[in-house]
Motif scaffolding. Structure first.
Motif, mmCIF file in Angstrom:
data_model
loop_
_atom_site.group_PDB
_atom_site.id
_atom_site.type_symbol
_atom_site.label_atom_id
_atom_site.label_comp_id
_atom_site.label_asym_id
_atom_site.label_seq_id
_atom_site.Cartn_x
_atom_site.Cartn_y
_atom_site.Cartn_z
ATOM 1 N N ARG A 96 0.810 -1.223 0.000
ATOM 2 C CA ARG A 96 0.000 0.000 0.000
ATOM 3 C C ARG A 96 0.846 1.278 0.000
ATOM 4 N N LYS A 97 1.968 1.274 0.721
ATOM 5 C CA LYS A 97 2.754 2.507 0.892
ATOM 6 C C LYS A 97 3.876 2.628 -0.123
ATOM 7 N N CYS A 99 4.542 0.638 -2.811
ATOM 8 C CA CYS A 99 4.172 0.352 -4.203
ATOM 9 C C CYS A 99 2.893 1.110 -4.519
ATOM 10 N N ASP A 100 3.013 2.144 -5.350
ATOM 11 C CA ASP A 100 1.827 2.922 -5.697
ATOM 12 C C ASP A 100 1.171 2.419 -6.986
ATOM 13 N N LYS A 101 1.564 1.228 -7.427
ATOM 14 C CA LYS A 101 0.935 0.608 -8.596
ATOM 15 C C LYS A 101 -0.173 -0.328 -8.131
ATOM 16 N N ASP A 123 -4.778 -4.373 -3.364
ATOM 17 C CA ASP A 123 -5.746 -3.311 -3.641
ATOM 18 C C ASP A 123 -7.104 -3.869 -4.041
ATOM 19 N N ARG A 211 -1.233 5.197 -10.756
ATOM 20 C CA ARG A 211 -0.411 5.400 -9.570
ATOM 21 C C ARG A 211 -0.901 6.578 -8.743
ATOM 22 N N LYS A 214 -4.095 5.524 -6.897
ATOM 23 C CA LYS A 214 -3.833 4.733 -5.689
ATOM 24 C C LYS A 214 -3.264 5.596 -4.577
ATOM 25 N N ARG A 215 -2.348 6.489 -4.917
ATOM 26 C CA ARG A 215 -1.790 7.373 -3.894
ATOM 27 C C ARG A 215 -2.896 8.146 -3.177
ATOM 28 N N LYS A 219 -3.788 7.717 0.738
ATOM 29 C CA LYS A 219 -3.602 8.892 1.588
ATOM 30 C C LYS A 219 -4.880 9.261 2.334
ATOM 31 N N ASN A 236 -2.348 16.086 -7.331
ATOM 32 C CA ASN A 236 -2.248 14.883 -8.160
ATOM 33 C C ASN A 236 -2.848 15.078 -9.549
#
Length: 264
Positions: A96-97, A99-101, A123, A211, A214-215, A219, A236
């Protein structure tokens, strides 16, 4: 020696496979850290746009190998000594943290305890119709780890998470959809093909878009300040629109054609 974790690439999809089928992919120290290291490597590779995690044989992961395993850590001795999170915490942190893919869980069989924690850290999840999900901690006199106190309430809500774990429930196939633990159930015979197909479909979108998406969602679970999250969203979307992929997406939309993304 056969590797405990294998990786394979097809297009922009990297598949990470737990490879201890004789033990139902039960987690030794080396296997567990191997998964973490494989996710971290995929996170660093720009050619990887989507990550899949699945198990070999007829199991996803039967949880901790209670018969014991040899000590192992990827860290140097002092760092290993000071690590108070361990692989059970790094499952969620890496997926989760770090790897933002998008990370897709291919739950091809039983997922128990820390194996369920690994599945729920992903995810999204596809689950085979015969697969069984269970926390199992009450049965062995333990308490939840591997991020389950975070991921289960996120997925199913507080009371359902409490009931699932307190009652030592086992959820199978389509029931996982009802409980919010997976998004799609697939017949066993089609599972590997459908997992690959789904991951390839995700690669049709810009990896930059995915990406940043997901970020933003990750967050949102870490901040309690509304304005902070809204500013993060604006930051973003500026990055997304300013990328070459963002410009290509809008050109393709106006020209009524399929976009061609380069990850730039």
């Amino acid at each position: 020696m056969t590797p405990l974790v294998t990786t394979s690439d097809k297009g922009h999809v990297r598949t990470i496979t737990l490879n201890r089928p004789a033990k139902k992919n039960a987690l030794s120290q080396e296997l567990a850290w191997g998964v973490v290291e494989a996710v971290d490597e995929a996170a660093k590779d720009d050619n990887v746009w989507v990550v899949a995690i699945t198990g070999s044989g007829d199991a996803f992961c039967a949880g901790l190998d209670l018969s014991g395993s040899e000590p192992y850590s990827p860290f140097p001795p002092m760092t290993a000594q000071l690590d108070d999170v361990g692989w059970v915490g790094h499952f969620l942190l890496s997926i989760r943290k770090r790897c933002d893919k998008p990370v897709v869980g291919g739950i091809n069989g039983v997922a128990v305890g820390a194996g369920l924690g690994l599945a729920m850290s992903c995810d999204v999840r596809l689950i085979a119709s015969s697969a069984r999900l269970m926390a199992g901690y009450t049965r062995i006199g333990g308490s939840p780890d591997a991020g389950l106190t975070i991921t289960l309430p996120q997925a199913m809500g507080y009371e359902k998470a409490m009931r699932f774990m307190m009652e030592n429930r086992t959820v199978t196939g389509a029931e996982a959809i009802e409980w919010g633990m997976a998004g799609e159930v697939v017949e066993d015979a089609r599972f590997a093909d459908r997992l690959a197909e789904y991951c390839e479909q995700l690669c049709e979108w810009s990896p930059i878009t995915m990406r940043l998406l997901k970020r933003g969602i990750v967050k949102s679970y870490e901040t309690t300040d509304l304005e902070t999250q809204l500013r993060y969203e604006v930051s973003n979307i500026r990055r997304a629109f300013g990328s070459q992929d963002g410009q290509e997406a809008r050109r393709a939309f106006l020209e009524k054609r399929k976009p061609v993304f380069q990850g730039r």
